[in-house]
Design an enzyme around this catalytic site. Sequence first.
Site, mmCIF file in Angstrom:
data_model
loop_
_atom_site.group_PDB
_atom_site.id
_atom_site.type_symbol
_atom_site.label_atom_id
_atom_site.label_comp_id
_atom_site.label_asym_id
_atom_site.label_seq_id
_atom_site.Cartn_x
_atom_site.Cartn_y
_atom_site.Cartn_z
ATOM 1 N N ASP A 200 -7.180 -5.075 5.699
ATOM 2 C CA ASP A 200 -8.284 -4.428 4.987
ATOM 3 C C ASP A 200 -9.091 -5.386 4.127
ATOM 4 O O ASP A 200 -8.654 -6.490 3.798
ATOM 5 C CB ASP A 200 -7.757 -3.281 4.115
ATOM 6 C CG ASP A 200 -6.698 -3.735 3.110
ATOM 7 O OD1 ASP A 200 -5.871 -4.595 3.472
ATOM 8 O OD2 ASP A 200 -6.703 -3.233 1.972
ATOM 9 N N GLU B 290 -3.678 -2.773 2.297
ATOM 10 C CA GLU B 290 -2.880 -3.481 1.280
ATOM 11 C C GLU B 290 -3.554 -3.425 -0.079
ATOM 12 O O GLU B 290 -2.885 -3.279 -1.100
ATOM 13 C CB GLU B 290 -2.667 -4.938 1.704
ATOM 14 C CG GLU B 290 -1.723 -5.716 0.800
ATOM 15 C CD GLU B 290 -2.327 -6.176 -0.510
ATOM 16 O OE1 GLU B 290 -1.636 -6.124 -1.551
ATOM 17 O OE2 GLU B 290 -3.502 -6.587 -0.508
#
Length: 437
Positions: A124, A182
Amino acid sequence: MVSTFPNSTSVDLSRVRLSIRSLQPQLVEWRRYLHQRPELGFQEKLTSEFIAQKLQEWGIEHQTGIAQTGIVAIIEGLGTGNKGLEVKDESSQSPIANPHRPLSPEGTPSSPIPKVLAIRADMDALPIQELNEVPYRSQHDGRMHACGHDGHTTIALGTAYYLHKHRESFAGTVKMIFQPAEESPGGAKPMIDAGVLKNPDVDAIIGLHLWNNLPLGTVGVRAGALMAATEIFQCTILGKGGHGAMPHQTVDSVVVAAQIVNALQTIVARNVNPIDSAVVTVGELHAGTKWNVIADTAKMSGTVRYFNPAFEGFFKQRIEQIIAGICQSHGASYDLEYYSHYPPTINDAGMAEFVRSVAEQVVETPAGIVPECQTMGGEDMSFFLREVPGCYFFLGSANPEKGLAYPHHHPRFDFDETALAMGVEIFVRCVEKFLSL
């Protein structure tokens, strides 16, 4: 002779095998493709599709849609003569002790079970507007890969490609875990809950973080706590507003909040052993609407960081005690919300030594290995490390000579892409050593 890539000025890459160095142009291409298409947590649809497309193209078994956008790929080694895992004394710190290997009725190890090593990479991006003027800058307004996760995904893809092409060099199984979210709200735990460490059971796990706090050509690896627990609090102070010239008719939420901010600093100063490291930070404080109006409410939020797992629950209790006491003394009330976001990222001692021994084959030693590399940043790799022995390590990626040294989460963050091939080399060597014939 010193081998270098076009983007490298000072790093000896002779320890990176030619077959991985030849992947460098492809690694750069993949990384820049991903960098142009950053996606926030649990929204990594384009990223996930790109990964799945590559895995399918290469014929690598994989499963998509885990924890929404996560992917797990399985690579089976073709090497023969796998000795399984050596069962040692329970006190052993060996990174190759297999807790899943059954015993025979006589209490001795039964027939060898192939080992399983997992490699984790996060996918991400962040809600940051990129300021870099590069051809591969973000095409998604207000989103940017400002922490290197595009590089992590690329390194994992390169590792998967290489291992699949060289399955005869190892025995056992490699699980490639491509994890969403994350940065927030956290994708590791949902993936664990979905069973990514099972079927077959993972014996150990490794992962890396490209790290602009270290120069290119270095590896930060240490046993024990590498990154801190991340806890978050939000508090609203409820007072009684009024005229700025008539404070006796009010309960001033700003005064109460100010005393709380100061008092919270005493937790680390007076309640935490000085040998331990901890941080309590109030990052937001909002109150008031006009210069002559005493605010009836004040809102604050902040974060708590620590390495020692023994502090779990302590800061929440102590922060509320302080807030409650100060509010009571002023006649105010409060509303407190407290979240334990990520636990500390703690490396298994045996696995940390294992990774260090591998990294020493790739970077120049001893200067290339940096054991004092702790940070109060948080990481949800910590959830994986709570389940199985593992090691999370930093791969130096800064190159100040080329202006590639901005810190993580900065709108001009970027890294020296030479680190991509170095990351693949380290991961591949870890697999070959852990899943040795």
